[in-house]
Design an enzyme around this catalytic site. Structure first.
Site, PDB file in Angstrom:
ATOM      1  N   HIS A   3       5.849  47.156  -2.253  1.00 42.18           N
ATOM      2  CA  HIS A   3       4.974  47.784  -3.247  1.00 42.18           C
ATOM      3  C   HIS A   3       4.448  49.133  -2.759  1.00 42.18           C
ATOM      4  CE1 HIS A   3       1.430  46.904  -0.795  1.00 42.18           C
ATOM      5  NE2 HIS A   3       1.989  45.723  -0.563  1.00 42.18           N
ATOM      6  N   GLU A  26       2.424  37.726  -0.354  1.00 42.91           N
ATOM      7  CA  GLU A  26       2.203  38.083   1.040  1.00 42.91           C
ATOM      8  C   GLU A  26       1.542  36.931   1.780  1.00 42.91           C
ATOM      9  OE1 GLU A  26       2.901  39.230   3.782  1.00 42.91           O
ATOM     10  OE2 GLU A  26       2.532  41.386   3.538  1.00 42.91           O
TER      11      GLU A  26
END
Length: 549
Positions: free
Chosen positions: A353, A429
Site C-alpha cells: 500500500h 498485516e
C-alpha cells in the site's frame, strides 16, 4: 467468408501527453499488408490512443471487406479483455470508444487476442510515426512510412518470446526449475536425490525444498529444523553467528551502531528492515571469513550474475582409463533444461500500500492499531502505481487486505483498470500488539526483552498479545493456497503489507524466517511471484519502485 487480421496500437508520450495510434490490416495466410492507418490525436492517454487505433483498424478492414471476419491482435491486455467482455468498462473515456469499436462489425465476426509487444511492432511503429509527424506539425503520410518493411524484417530476424506478466519468462523459469530438480552427483561419487516439495507441517508451502534432516533433528512447523534440546529462540547455529551468540546477545556498542544504521536508512516505514539492521550488526563480530567452498559443493553465483552458471546438457567424454573400463552402476536418468509444460502459472503481483502518516516516521502499523488512511503522498503513489499497471496491462483480478490503506490503494488501481476488488482477511498485516504506533527505538526503550525475543525467534510475539511471524506465516500460506487454487493461470494483484509480501517471497524461495529482516520493501512497491502446477514457485520481481520516480 474472408478473414483478415487487424493489429492496432496506441501510445502517449507522457500519459497523458502527445499521443497517436497505428493500425494495419493483414492477410492471415501470407502476412501481406492490405491497409495501414495512423494518426496523431493530440494530448491523450495510452488507453485512449489504443482504443482509437482499434476503431481505425476495424474501419480500415470494413472498407476493404465489409463481410469479413476479423481477428484483432493487440498488446493491450485492457482493450482485449474489455472488448472480449471479460472485464468491465468503467472509465468514462473508454466507454464511448469501446461502443464505437463494437459497432463497426457484428460482435460475432470479431475475435480478440492479446499478443506480446514484440509481436505488435508494425502497429507500434505506425503509432510512433504518427506521434513524430504530430511533433513536426504535420499529418502522417502513408507514402513516408517504413513500418511494413521494419515489421517484416523483425519477423524474419526474431523468434517470438514467451508471453506472460513482468519478470523472468515462463520458459526460463521452467528450465531453471528443471535444472534445480535434476539429479546431482556429489563429490564422494554418490548420487543425491532431487529436492522435493515440503509436505509436512502446517508451515509447508509450494515451492519449498525440504532441507536434509540430520539424525535427532526435529522439524519445527515446516519453518526450520532444530537439533533436539536446542532452544527455539536461540539462533546461534545460523551462519554469521559467534559461538553461543543469538540475536539477543548484543553489546551496547553493536546496538548503538545498529541504531545509527536505522537512523540513516530510507524512510520506508519498513520496520523489518530496520530490525534487520540491528540483527546484522549483532552478527558482524562473530562472522567467519568467507572461504572457498569444499570440493563437490555448490557455492554462490559469481558477482554480477543472476544465478548459478548454466550446465550444458552434454559434457565432453572423459578420457578412457582402466577405472572407466570397470563395470559401472546404471546412471540415474538426467533431467535436462527442458521440463514438462506446467501451463500458465498463477501469478501474484504483490503491491504494498501507499504511505500513511505513520510511514515516514517508521512506526509499527499493523492490524491491531488505528487503521490509518493514505496520506496525500500515499494517494499520489496509488495513482502512480495504477497508471503503471494499466500501461503494463497484465492484471486480471484484484484482491486486497481489509485494512483501509490497502483498500484505498486497491481502489485507485481498480478504477483505472475497470476491475472489482475482492477483500481477503488473510492478507492483513501482523498484529503488533502494544507496539502499534511506536517507533523501533521506542519499543527498544519500553520493551527491550520482548524485542530481543522477537528478533531471535519467529515464534515470539510482540508485547501485549500480538502475532508472531510463525503465526503470520501459517495464515499467509493458507491464504496463498486458497488464492492459487481460485486463480490458477491468472495474474492477480494482491494489495497488502510488508509482512505478508515478505512472507510470500521467503516461502517461495524456501528462505529461513530471519530473511524477513534482510529485505527492503518500500511503500507502493511492486513484487511478483508465479506459482506453477507442479508446486514450484518463481520470484520474478522484488521492491520495484520505478513507477514512483
Amino acid at each position: 467468408m474472408r478473414e483478415v487480421v487487424v493489429e492496432a496500437d496506441g501510445g502517449s508520450r507522457g500519459n497523458p501527453g502527445p499521443a497517436g495510434y497505428g493500425a494495419v490490416v493483414l492477410d492471415p495466410a501470407t502476412g501481406e499488408t492490405l491497409a495501414e492507418t495512423a494518426e496523431f490525436i493530440g494530448v491523450a492517454t495510452n488507453n485512449v490512443a489504443e482504443y482509437k487505433g482499434l476503431v481505425a483498424g476495424l474501419k480500415a478492414a470494413r472498407e476493404l471487406f465489409p463481410d469479413a471476419t476479423v481477428h484483432v491482435r493487440m498488446d493491450s491486455k485492457l482493450v482485449v479483455e474489455q472488448m472480449s467482455g471479460r472485464w468491465k468498462i468503467k472509465h468514462p473515456d473508454m466507454k464511448p470508444l469501446a461502443a464505437e469499436a463494437g459497432r463497426v462489425f457484428p460482435s460475432g465476426r470479431v475475435r480478440y487476442e492479446w499478443i506480446p509487444r514484440e509481436r505488435n511492432k508494425h502497429a507500434d511503429r505506425l503509432a510512433n510515426e504518427a506521434m513524430d509527424a504530430g511533433k513536426r506539425g504535420r499529418p502522417w503520410e502513408p507514402s513516408g512510412s517504413t513500418a511494413a518493411l521494419d515489421a517484416s524484417a523483425a519477423r524474419n530476424a526474431a523468434t517470438p518470446p514467451p508471453s506472460g506478466p513482468p519478470g523472468d519468462a515462463t520458459a526460463g523459469a521452467a528450465r531453471a526449475r528443471a535444472a534445480l530438480t535434476a539429479s546431482a552427483t556429489t563429490g564422494s561419487g554418490t548420487t543425491a536425490s532431487p529436492p522435493t516439495a515440503s509436505t509436512g507441517g502446517t508451515g509447508a508451502w509450494p515451492g519449498a525444498v525440504t532441507r536434509p534432516t540430520a539424525p535427532g533433528t526435529v522439524q519445527d512447523d515446516g519453518l526450520f529444523a532444530l537439533p533436539e534440546g536446542e532452544r527455539e529462540d536461540d539462533l546461534s547455529g545460523l551462519p554469521g553467528s559467534g559461538p553461543g551468540e543469538g540475536l539477543s546477545g548484543l553489546s551496547e556498542g553493536s546496538l548503538s551502531a545498529a541504531e545509527e544504521a536505522i537512523a540513516d536508512s530510507v524512510a520506508s516505514g519498513d520496520f523489518e528492515a530496520e530490525a534487520g539492521a540491528l540483527a546484522r550488526t549483532g552478527h558482524a563480530a562473530g562472522s567467519a571469513p568467507a572461504g572457498p567452498a569444499p570440493a563437490g559443493t555448490v557455492g554462490p553465483a559469481p558477482a554480477g550474475t543472476a544465478g548459478p552458471a548454466a550446465v550444458p546438457d552434454t559434457a565432453p567424454p572423459a578420457p578412457a582409463t582402466a577405472a572407466a573400463a570397470q563395470p559401472q552402476a546404471p546412471a540415474a536418468p538426467r533431467q535436462g533444461w527442458t521440463g514438462p509444460d506446467m501451463g500458465a502459472p498463477a501469478t501474484f503481483v504483490l503491491l504494498r500500500h501507499g504511505e500513511t502518516a505513520l510511514t515516514p516516521e517508521k512506526r509499527f502499523s499493523g492490524s491491531g492499531g488505528s487503521d490509518p488512511e493514505l496520506s496525500a503522498a500515499g494517494l499520489r503513489q496509488a495513482e502512480a502505481v495504477a497508471e503503471a499497471l494499466a500501461t503494463r496491462g497484465t492484471i486480471q483480478e484484484i484482491v486486497s487486505s481489509p485494512l483501509t490503506r490497502c483498500r484505498q490503494t486497491a481502489g485507485a488501481v481498480a478504477a483505472r483498470l475497470g476491475l472489482d476488488v475482492r477483500v481477503e482477511q488473510g492478507l492483513r498485516e501482523t498484529d503488533f500488539g502494544a507496539w502499534e504506533g511506536l517507533t523501533f527505538g521506542e519499543v527498544r526503550e519500553r520493551h527491550p526483552e520482548d524485542l530481543d525475543a522477537w528478533l531471535a525467534s519467529p515464534k515470539a510475539a510482540p508485547t501485549g498479545g500480538g502475532e508472531s511471524f510463525a503465526t503470520v506465516a501459517r495464515r499467509v500460506a493458507a491464504t496463498r493456497d486458497r488464492l492459487t487454487a481460485a486463480y490458477a493461470g491468472r495474474t492477480v494483484l494482491l494489495v497488502t503489507h510488508v509482512t505478508p509480501i515478505k512472507t510470500l517471497v521467503r516461502l517461495a524461495l524456501g528462505a529461513p524466517p530471519e530473511s524477513l529482516f534482510r529485505m527492503e520493501l518500500s511503500a507502493a512497491s511492486i513484487s511478483a511471484v508465479a506459482y506453477y502446477a507442479d508446486g514450484n514457485a518463481s520470484v520474478r520481481l522484488l521492491n520495484d519502485t520505478s513507477h514512483l520516480r
